[in-house]
Design a protein around this motif. Structure first.
Motif, mmCIF file in Angstrom:
data_model
loop_
_atom_site.group_PDB
_atom_site.id
_atom_site.type_symbol
_atom_site.label_atom_id
_atom_site.label_comp_id
_atom_site.label_asym_id
_atom_site.label_seq_id
_atom_site.Cartn_x
_atom_site.Cartn_y
_atom_site.Cartn_z
ATOM 1 N N LYS A 186 0.830 -1.197 0.000
ATOM 2 C CA LYS A 186 0.000 0.000 0.000
ATOM 3 C C LYS A 186 0.869 1.252 0.000
ATOM 4 O O LYS A 186 1.741 1.413 0.859
ATOM 5 N N PRO A 187 0.685 2.172 -0.958
ATOM 6 C CA PRO A 187 1.457 3.417 -0.957
ATOM 7 C C PRO A 187 1.173 4.233 0.295
ATOM 8 O O PRO A 187 0.096 4.122 0.898
ATOM 9 N N TYR A 224 1.606 10.060 -8.447
ATOM 10 C CA TYR A 224 0.833 8.817 -8.486
ATOM 11 C C TYR A 224 -0.518 8.986 -7.802
ATOM 12 O O TYR A 224 -0.730 9.895 -6.989
ATOM 13 N N VAL A 236 -2.356 1.426 -9.484
ATOM 14 C CA VAL A 236 -1.884 2.802 -9.326
ATOM 15 C C VAL A 236 -1.717 3.448 -10.699
ATOM 16 O O VAL A 236 -1.197 2.834 -11.633
ATOM 17 N N LEU A 252 9.005 3.946 -7.268
ATOM 18 C CA LEU A 252 7.997 3.316 -6.416
ATOM 19 C C LEU A 252 8.626 2.254 -5.509
ATOM 20 O O LEU A 252 8.232 2.111 -4.338
ATOM 21 N N CYS A 257 7.020 0.363 -2.515
ATOM 22 C CA CYS A 257 5.851 -0.074 -3.287
ATOM 23 C C CYS A 257 6.294 -0.624 -4.638
ATOM 24 O O CYS A 257 5.973 -0.058 -5.690
#
Length: 317
Positions: A186-187, A224, A236, A252, A257
């Motif tokens: 999860k970002p 993002y 995403v 990322l 991520c």
């Protein structure tokens, strides 16, 4: 001695650029010498390196024929090139094609003839829109690139004016590209604009990302937005404000991520668990915002989407 008549695709090009394209084996230093010694002339007169060629100009080169011999590895063998391309948009100036996973855009170290640009050339040759034997210095050219194992949209210019125009539009941020990817964590936020610093190691073909300004590192900006979570994976959307090698994958991964399927920057164990061999990354959207005086102003406010995004059906339905 050879003579070239400047055609539409050669015009408005600097003399030195034209010479290097037509004499692929001619070193730059010798080119400059031949211009100084008048072995290369335009319309029978001495020319300057920065002189712009005009339609109908005659370029005469009093130099050895060996300099005109093309590299055999660059010669297009249509029999070795697949005919399959997925066209999203086409007009007299450009093509937008949907590149599949596994296809290189240009010839790589394996020297494969079956590349995206060669498929496009074959398509245009068969349509009688491109004849390499009638061109002095131009060939259809890609305006953007994506990795072999990234799918999505690539722009190809059919003529030199369009190539110059789109390249300038990209430089001036008038071409907007968006990507879809699946990440395995999860970002930190639902949407954010990330700033970091990037360095490419050409030997290993890997990039390093750091958070603070560092000598020999270039600033990168990655925007993002999380579109959808599902079963521990996250869809995403990414927009590149800067465009560096492996920027999305490395940036990322740097914030924890990593992309699913990315064995270079990601989590090999997770990729193995999902049996995913390729990074889940697609250049899925291109839109244009050219200025009013642009020859491509008719593309203003148009947008195009990729037809096939295989990982969406696999993981997000």
């Amino acid at each position: 001695m050879k003579q070239f008549t400047v055609n539409q695709n050669d015009s408005n090009q600097r003399v030195d650029k034209f010479i290097l394209k037509t004499c692929k084996n001619l070193p730059k230093s010798m080119m400059y010498k031949f211009i100084r010694t008048k072995n290369i002339k335009v319309n029978g007169k001495r020319c300057e390196v920065s002189q712009r060629l005009q339609l109908g100009d005659i370029v005469t080169m009093y130099i050895n024929d060996d300099f005109f011999k093309d590299d055999a590895s660059r010669t297009l063998d249509l029999q070795k090139v697949d005919s399959k391309i997925s066209i999203v948009f086409e007009d007299n100036n450009l093509l937008i094609v949907d590149k599949p996973i596994g296809l290189v855009v240009h010839t790589d170290n394996e020297n494969s003839q079956d590349t995206l640009i060669n498929r496009i050339k074959k398509y245009l040759i068969e349509k009688h829109e491109y004849n390499p034997n009638m061109e002095n210095s131009f060939a259809p050219a890609l305006c953007n690139r994506i990795d072999r194992n990234t799918c999505g949209l690539v722009i190809c210019a059919k003529n030199s004016q369009t190539l110059r125009c789109i390249n300038q539009m990209i430089k001036d941020s008038q071409v907007h590209k968006k990507y879809l990817c699946i990440v395995v964590s999860k970002p930190p936020k639902n949407q954010d604009t990330l700033i970091a610093y990037h360095q490419k190691d050409s030997k290993s073909n890997l990039v390093k990302i750091v958070d603070v300004p560092t000598p020999n590192f270039k600033k990168i900006i990655t925007r993002y937005k999380v579109l959808k979570p599902k079963d521990g994976l996250y869809l995403v959307e990414v927009e590149l404000i800067t465009g560096r090698t492996h920027q999305i994958r490395a940036h990322l991964a740097h914030i924890g991520c990593a992309l699913l399927g990315d064995n270079k920057y990601g989590n090999v164990d997770i990729n193995r668990r999902y049996q995913e061999r390729y990074q889940c990354l697609c250049a899925y959207s291109i839109s244009f915002a050219p200025l009013k005086d642009s020859p491509l102003n008719y593309l203003k406010d148009t947008s195009f989407k990729a037809k096939d995004i295989p990982f969406l059906d696999k993981y997000m339905l």
